[in-house]
Design a protein around this motif. Structure first.
Motif, PDB file in Angstrom:
ATOM      1  N   THR A 138     -37.680   9.229 -72.361  1.00  0.00           N
ATOM      2  CA  THR A 138     -38.275   7.978 -71.903  1.00  0.00           C
ATOM      3  C   THR A 138     -39.267   7.566 -72.976  1.00  0.00           C
TER       4      THR A 138
ATOM      5  N   TRP B 166     -41.874   4.895 -74.412  1.00  0.00           N
ATOM      6  CA  TRP B 166     -42.720   3.746 -74.103  1.00  0.00           C
ATOM      7  C   TRP B 166     -42.916   2.927 -75.373  1.00  0.00           C
TER       8      TRP B 166
ATOM      9  N   ILE C 199     -36.608  -0.077 -68.785  1.00  0.00           N
ATOM     10  CA  ILE C 199     -37.379  -0.018 -67.545  1.00  0.00           C
ATOM     11  C   ILE C 199     -38.755  -0.647 -67.758  1.00  0.00           C
ATOM     12  N   ARG C 200     -39.388  -1.016 -66.667  1.00  0.00           N
ATOM     13  CA  ARG C 200     -40.755  -1.530 -66.702  1.00  0.00           C
ATOM     14  C   ARG C 200     -41.551  -0.882 -65.582  1.00  0.00           C
ATOM     15  N   ARG C 201     -42.715  -0.339 -65.911  1.00  0.00           N
ATOM     16  CA  ARG C 201     -43.587   0.292 -64.938  1.00  0.00           C
ATOM     17  C   ARG C 201     -45.004  -0.221 -65.154  1.00  0.00           C
ATOM     18  N   GLU C 202     -45.551  -0.859 -64.123  1.00  0.00           N
ATOM     19  CA  GLU C 202     -46.915  -1.381 -64.170  1.00  0.00           C
ATOM     20  C   GLU C 202     -47.167  -2.194 -65.432  1.00  0.00           C
TER      21      GLU C 202
ATOM     22  N   TRP D 118     -43.244  -1.490 -70.855  1.00  0.00           N
ATOM     23  CA  TRP D 118     -41.808  -1.392 -71.081  1.00  0.00           C
ATOM     24  C   TRP D 118     -41.451  -0.067 -71.755  1.00  0.00           C
TER      25      TRP D 118
ATOM     26  N   ASN E 294     -49.001  11.497 -62.200  1.00  0.00           N
ATOM     27  CA  ASN E 294     -47.551  11.526 -62.369  1.00  0.00           C
ATOM     28  C   ASN E 294     -47.164  12.713 -63.240  1.00  0.00           C
TER      29      ASN E 294
ATOM     30  N   ARG F 191     -50.887   6.633 -61.817  1.00  0.00           N
ATOM     31  CA  ARG F 191     -50.308   5.320 -61.522  1.00  0.00           C
ATOM     32  C   ARG F 191     -50.479   5.016 -60.048  1.00  0.00           C
TER      33      ARG F 191
ATOM     34  N   CYS G  91     -42.259  11.125 -62.140  1.00  0.00           N
ATOM     35  CA  CYS G  91     -42.410  11.255 -60.693  1.00  0.00           C
ATOM     36  C   CYS G  91     -43.881  11.301 -60.282  1.00  0.00           C
TER      37      CYS G  91
END
Length: 272
Positions: free
Chosen positions: A35, A37, A106-109, A112, A158, A164, A244
């Motif tokens: 993953t 960022w 993906i995008r989290r808070e 990207w 996480n 998060r 997670c």
């Protein structure tokens, strides 16, 4: 042994078999190898990921050269395009690379990232199954969902070491071992299904350090069955590159949930 108990055991075995097949599928969680960022790569080049990547306000701008050997929507891709977050499973991701890898945006808070799912990952090759406890009817009990007046967000650590926000919509109450217990749960905006991240007294010992529970959608009066036989390993139990959330405060049960998925058979000494 009653017919109902036989049926419940058979349903659990079928559920477990489906889970093993899903996690070991070519683009299941065992296939995740990274993953990345984009904020960590301001120059736009991600090691081992082809193309040039740059976040924009509404998506990710990708520029690819012929030597990147990328495919977009199944066709060879060169030039530039703007990608939004992939909403479906990895096998349906728009981008693929040589060797069958899928690149998932993906995008989290607001941040990207690009995920790489590789069917040839070491985790897939060495997977030996999921250690799970056989169905025990004592761990399937009546429960009731009590929604909050308004949704709440709590900050939780996480698996990648960052905190998060975790959205919570209410509490799931149930009785076990002569006492009432509650778990804070999230509520799926689509079907109203509940989802909990929980710990218990087996965590880090005979089970992974925490697990997930998806008990389904409550009835109109809030009732549903809380079946801990269907406790799930979180995605980060299968690959270190998932983010997670850990259990929120109050979601560690004070007893042993010796039920459901416990840990990976191939990694009994890790992840706990």
């Amino acid at each position: 042994m009653s017919d109902d108990a036989d049926e419940a055991r058979a349903e659990w075995r079928a559920w477990h078999e489906r889970r093993v097949a899903a996690v070991s599928a070519p683009y299941g969680p065992l296939a995740l190898t990274g993953t990345h960022w984009l904020a960590d790569y301001p120059e736009g080049r991600i090691p081992a990921v082809p193309g040039h990547w740059r976040p924009t306000g509404d998506g990710v701008e990708l520029t690819a050269a012929p030597e990147d050997s990328l495919r977009l929507d199944g066709e060879p891709f060169t030039g530039g395009t703007v990608l939004s977050a992939d909403g479906g499973p990895p096998e349906r991701a728009r981008l693929s690379a040589d060797g069958g890898a899928r690149l998932v945006v993906i995008r989290r808070e607001g941040e990207w990232a690009v995920r790489v799912f590789d069917p040839g990952s070491e985790a897939r090759r060495t997977f030996a199954g999921i250690e799970a406890t056989a169905y025990d009817p004592a761990f399937a009990v009546p429960g009731r969902f009590r929604p909050y007046d308004r949704d709440r967000t709590v900050q939780v650590e996480n698996a990648d070491g960052r905190a998060r926000g975790l959205g919570l919509g209410g509490e799931l109450a149930f009785a076990l071992g002569g006492a009432e217990h509650t778990l804070q749960v999230a509520v799926d905006e689509g079907d109203g299904g509940l989802w909990a991240v929980f710990g218990d007294a087996t965590g880090g010992r005979s089970s992974y350090r925490f697990r997930f529970l998806r008990p389904g959608t409550p009835a109109a009066d809030g009732t549903l069955t809380v079946d801990l036989n269907r406790a799930l390993l979180p995605p980060c139990a299968f690959a270190d590159h998932f983010i997670c959330p850990f259990p929120p405060p109050g979601n560690t049960l004070p007893f042993e949930v010796a039920a459901g998925e416990r840990r990976l058979k191939a990694a009994l000494a890790t992840g706990i």
